[in-house]
Enzyme design. Sequence first.
Site, short mmCIF file in Angstrom:
data_model
loop_
_atom_site.label_atom_id
_atom_site.label_comp_id
_atom_site.label_asym_id
_atom_site.label_seq_id
_atom_site.Cartn_x
_atom_site.Cartn_y
_atom_site.Cartn_z
N ASP A 1 0.85 -1.19 0.00
CA ASP A 1 0.00 0.00 0.00
C ASP A 1 0.89 1.24 0.00
O ASP A 1 1.35 1.70 1.04
CB ASP A 1 -0.90 -0.02 1.24
CG ASP A 1 -2.14 0.84 1.05
OD1 ASP A 1 -2.38 1.27 -0.09
OD2 ASP A 1 -2.86 1.07 2.03
N CYS B 1 -29.74 22.55 -12.35
CA CYS B 1 -29.33 22.10 -11.02
C CYS B 1 -27.82 22.34 -10.87
O CYS B 1 -27.03 21.71 -11.58
CB CYS B 1 -29.67 20.62 -10.85
SG CYS B 1 -29.30 19.97 -9.22
#
Length: 663
Positions: free
Chosen positions: A114, A426
């Site tokens: 990681d 929107c």
Amino acid sequence: MNTGEKIKALREELHHHNHLYYVLDKPEISDYDFDQKLKELQKLEEAHPEFHDDNSPTLRVGGAVTKNFATVTHEHRMYSLDNSYSKEDLENWEKRIRKQVDGEVNYTCELKYDGASISLTYVKGEFKQAVTRGDGFKGDDVTNNVRTIRSVPLKLKGDYPEKFEIGGEIVLPYEGFAHLNAARVEAGEEPYANPRNTASGSLKLQDSSEVAKRPLDCLLYGLKGHKLGLKTQYESLEKARSWGFKVPDEAILAKDLSEVLKYINYWDVHRHDLPYETDGVVVKVNDLHQQEELGHTAKSPRWAMAYKFQAEQVTTHLNKITYQVGRTGAITPVANLEPVQLGGTVVKRASLHNADQIQKLDVREGDEVYVEKGGEIIPKIIGVNFKQRDPNSKPTEYITECPECGTELIRNEGEAQHYCPNFNGCPPQVIGRIQHFISRKAMDVEGLGGETVALLVNEGLIGNYADLYELKKEQILPLERMAEKSADNLIQGIENSKNIPFERVLFALGIRYVGETVAKKLANHFKNIEALEKASKEELEKIDEIGERIAESVVEFFSSEENVKNVERLKGYGLQLAISAEKLANQTVKLKGQTFVVSGVFSMPRNDLKKMIEDNAGKVSGSISSKTSYVIAGENMGPSKHAKAENLGIPIISEEDFLRMLK
């Protein structure tokens, strides 16, 4: 020995000891002796600048300052991996592989570290460039910073190729991370949250001498290049190790899936003994020829799978449920949580996905909930602690109106999400569509980021993506944090985007369900935007792999007067809304209606062969069936594929036969 020879000898000696210490963990001299030799070399280099070398061991300490990291296009795209979480996932993946390749299939198993993905380029055995993963197509040039990492070899040894790239992970070992944080706390500074983010952030520090102070490590695993003379992934790991790279010793060769699962089960328990963070196992088809046969999807290699270890889970209090509006109008409910530590980061929000998920889990405000961070970036709620629920709590009622513009929400039959139909009015949809339009895989507008887009919309300077091409420098200069140079870069970035090819412009338009692959397919079929605008649902559905949902979405997009008007404006501004004449010149319909399977090794790269088929209106398939028109056979074609083609009576042709067919 003259001065030049002495400098060269010292450099070679220091490279050797550096490799023994940082890669093999087998030092032969003391730290003091190493430092003395380094100082001697520094003095000689200072006195004789004519012998400068970018890869001298003395430059490991850094000192170069990078104000802006240049964007670099990857010569070999950096793909992401598909994730699996169970034995069944891996078994299904193996079934798909066996349908496409012949013969025995072996696997390499490597731990999934990681860290921050990196690609290193070497030319004639010398380190030349380091580029971050970025979006897989382009990344940032962080060469000066990576040169300071001691386990990255600056000069290779052995029988390395003339030029190649190697992919890997920049990581920060637990011990180094602990020392780094202890020093920060002592200095009265905030400690870093986790090793992965700290490693990633280190690569973008402007002063490389600061990077040199951090105990970063570089673990490598993926060779890329032309004609490297390798046959398997496992062989490539051994070769890379022999050239001087730090290749983890934990990698193994597994003869079948049972050995893969044994490896996974072992490391699920023992991963905590490792000096680095790891969150799973990467399983790869070992044979590189089989890898090539399997190829890639739009996002991932078909020949590799990441098995993710069981995610960490915590409980916390759900304070409030709010709702986000995406660029397509899709509504996503979000749980706002009492902050909690999870997987090395503080989690404050988690996705609730949709109304069905809320109902299924019976999630309510005020609940104690179980939160998990699996393969997704955003944590998710996976359950409720009903023992701690307030007896007076009430079921969650999903909103019926858009939280941003008040429009009544719709939910189409068979779909999980609610939508706001106010496409052009929107605000989050308007901003989101423009942010998608300018993104790297779409129009790649340099100098313009997501926050600036929101600012431009909120200031009333733009209302859609076509408005970008009317922006003037004097309009954007007064904006917050907008300097003269930034304004110039933004305007130039918009101007440069006019050269982006048609298929990416089509993807940039943000038509629902039209991703990169579909956009390319539509562009190649219709050749220009006018033909696509006029296409009926039935015409679209006749195109290979274009289903009813995509066809309906395309027709709906072009039935909007506003969308058609914006497309016309883009055309007027000079965007590429047709396949270029140069590209068209290389395209024909000679192979229309014909499906090819490409199997074996050829004189040209396999992808070039596939492109020639597609450029001439043919289709490439990964497996032989009764619908296959021809099998193009190269060297080492698998015997079972050969037998299947013969049994079905499908013509087997050579590379030369195919090229003659095109002539």
